[in-house]
Every structure is written in structure tokens, then in C-alpha cells.
Motif scaffolding. Structure first.
Motif, PDB file in Angstrom:
ATOM      1  N   HIS A 120      -3.922  -1.537   4.693  1.00 36.22           N
ATOM      2  CA  HIS A 120      -3.869  -0.701   3.500  1.00 36.22           C
ATOM      3  C   HIS A 120      -3.542  -1.618   2.326  1.00 36.22           C
ATOM      4  CE1 HIS A 120      -3.851   2.957   5.992  1.00 36.22           C
ATOM      5  NE2 HIS A 120      -3.130   2.216   6.825  1.00 36.22           N
TER       6      HIS A 120
ATOM      7  N   LEU B 148      -3.580  -2.367  -2.189  1.00 37.83           N
ATOM      8  CA  LEU B 148      -3.688  -1.939  -3.575  1.00 37.83           C
ATOM      9  C   LEU B 148      -4.475  -3.007  -4.320  1.00 37.83           C
ATOM     10  CD1 LEU B 148      -0.134  -0.567  -4.484  1.00 37.83           C
ATOM     11  CD2 LEU B 148      -2.208   0.740  -4.002  1.00 37.83           C
TER      12      LEU B 148
ATOM     13  N   TYR C 202      -6.539   2.301  -4.302  1.00 35.96           N
ATOM     14  CA  TYR C 202      -6.066   2.193  -2.919  1.00 35.96           C
ATOM     15  C   TYR C 202      -7.253   1.871  -2.020  1.00 35.96           C
ATOM     16  CZ  TYR C 202      -5.230   3.992   1.789  1.00 35.96           C
ATOM     17  OH  TYR C 202      -5.180   4.142   3.145  1.00 35.96           O
TER      18      TYR C 202
END
Length: 274
Positions: free
Chosen positions: A149, A151, A193
Motif C-alpha cells: 500500500h 501514497l 493511494y
């Protein structure tokens, strides 16, 4: 929303400067033709509205006078004429370009030109050539996956959580990304994201017997024919005309019996006297 803005109903305006809900309702109903009913309810500082649109039938577009001809050689299996003079019937064998429905109706002395309209389906044939390898290598996923995950800020991306397997444990990795913009109070932020998944794959060998390859070839040919005749068409049957095995491949020539739309329109051209 445009009409509300024009009559002064907009975010941030003082309530006592705006029209009453009854007047807003009347203005919307009178000012917008495709509205049947509007309900306006003021709750605190929020206006709630329910709008019912008129269900008007779509206006039929003008179509210039035309004949209907056969777009290919066929045997007519279904025929429904809405406008025009039928020039063929069910079970007739027709050639490409043959008149099916005339756009000229009435007696010869008082003929009228109309835009012929009809649903006509016919039995046609498609010839397909298909090659199926007896052995095929292809990639399959093993089930092992590594998930990250991140950013991202512009061209920069930073992992924040979630690595299930070490990178070196995955063989023949394939990576896919899902990217979503982030919002705050209705504004799009310059941050995104990213969910990144890397899956392990491996080569697998698929083997066909000659009979299995023939059946797979028939399915492949059928899918190709279905893509050509559209959703309204139907493949009725198939016949393998020829099959050979060369260099580890089965080569097929297949004939498909098909029911499909055979309508083609052409403008009416009148002969003029000199």
C-alpha cells in the motif's frame, strides 16, 4: 442547478434573501419544460428537493425514403414488415442486393415514397479455418501474492504498509496497480493511494488429443462467427469439412449454419425522363 442559481438559490446565501420553498417550487415547475413535479423542503440550512421528470416518448427521427435489400445470399426464415411493400416471403432464396421490401407503396399512378422498415432474418453460412496446437505453454498464477500500500505525490511513491512475501520468493512476478485520488471536504488532494499486488506465475503445459483439439477448434470458430453476426444472430449447427494434423497442430475447415439479420437499406432513386 442552473435554474436555481439564476433565481438566487445557492450555497452561502442568507436564507431571508431567498425565495420561499413554495415560490422556488413554482419557479422550477414553470421554468423547466421536462419537469412534471417538484417538491421543495427547507430543513435548517439545507434545501431538499424531489424532482419527477416527464416521461415523453422519443420523437422518431426523420428517415429519407428507402428500399430494403438483402445484404448477402440467404434463405429467409423470419420476416416482419412495418413499412413498405414486401417483395419476398419466408422460405424464399434471395441473392445479395435483391429487393426485399420496396419503399414505393400504392398504385403506379399514385405511388408514395416511404422509409421501408422491417425485421428480416435469413439462414446463411460461414466458412472458418482454425488451427489448434496439440501442446501449448501458458502462464498461470500459483496463488502467492505480495501486496503493498503506497501514497504517491506526483511522480514519487512511498510504501506505507503491507508486504506479505519477500520479493525474491516470487517467480515470474506480474504486478498490477490500483490508484485512487484522495479527497477532503470535496476537494481533490495532490495525494493518491496506490494498492500494488505482485503475483507469482509459472508455466503450465496443456495437452490435447486430436479429438479434443477438434472440439476446441469448433468452439473457437463458433466464437469468431458469433462476433460477426452480433447478439441477435444464432449459430444453428456446424460441420467439419476437412481436418489435418501437421507439425503438432490440428487444422480445421468448418462450415457454420447461421440465422442472422440480412437487412440492408438503399435510397430510392427515381428515373427521370429526358
Amino acid at each position: 442547478m442552473q435554474h436555481l442559481k439564476e433565481i438566487g438559490v445557492k450555497k452561502g446565501r442568507l436564507q431571508f434573501l431567498m425565495q420561499s420553498p413554495e415560490k422556488i417550487q413554482k419557479s422550477l415547475t414553470n421554468g423547466i419544460d421536462n419537469i412534471t413535479w417538484v417538491g421543495v423542503d427547507l430543513k435548517g440550512t439545507t434545501i431538499h428537493m424531489k424532482v419527477v421528470e416527464k416521461n415523453e416518448p422519443e420523437k422518431e427521427k426523420y428517415v429519407s425514403p428507402r428500399h430494403i435489400i438483402a445484404k448477402k445470399k440467404a434463405t429467409i426464415t423470419r420476416m416482419f414488415v412495418q413499412k413498405g411493400q414486401p417483395m419476398a416471403a419466408i422460405h424464399d432464396h434471395v441473392e445479395k442486393g435483391q429487393m426485399l421490401v420496396s419503399g414505393l407503396i400504392g398504385s403506379e399512378d399514385e405511388q408514395q415514397e416511404v422509409a421501408s422498415k422491417a425485421e428480416i432474418y435469413g439462414e446463411t453460412w460461414y466458412r472458418s479455418e482454425v488451427t489448434v496446437p496439440l501442446e501449448t505453454l501458458f502462464n498461470v498464477y500459483t496463488g502467492k501474492v505480495r501486496t503493498k500500500h503506497k501514497l504517491s505525490f506526483g511522480s514519487w511513491a512511498f510504501p506505507i504498509w503491507g508486504i506479505t512475501l519477500k520479493k525474491e520468493e516470487l517467480k515470474h512476478p506480474k504486478t498490477e496497480q490500483e490508484k485512487h485520488s484522495l479527497h477532503f471536504l470535496g476537494l481533490e488532494l495532490p495525494v493518491s493511494y496506490i494498492k500494488e499486488q505482485t503475483r507469482e506465475s509459472e508455466e503450465a503445459l496443456r495437452k490435447y488429443t486430436k479429438e479434443e483439439a477438434v472440439q476446441e477448434g469448433i468452439k473457437m470458430g463458433k466464437r469468431d462467427v458469433e462476433s460477426k453476426i452480433g447478439e441477435d444472430g444464432e449459430v444453428k449447427s456446424e460441420k467439419v469439412l476437412h481436418q489435418t494434423v501437421e507439425n503438432g497442430k490440428v487444422k480445421l475447415i468448418i462450415l457454420y449454419q447461421v440465422i442472422e439479420d440480412i437487412v440492408q437499406t438503399t435510397p430510392i432513386v427515381r428515373e427521370t425522363e429526358e
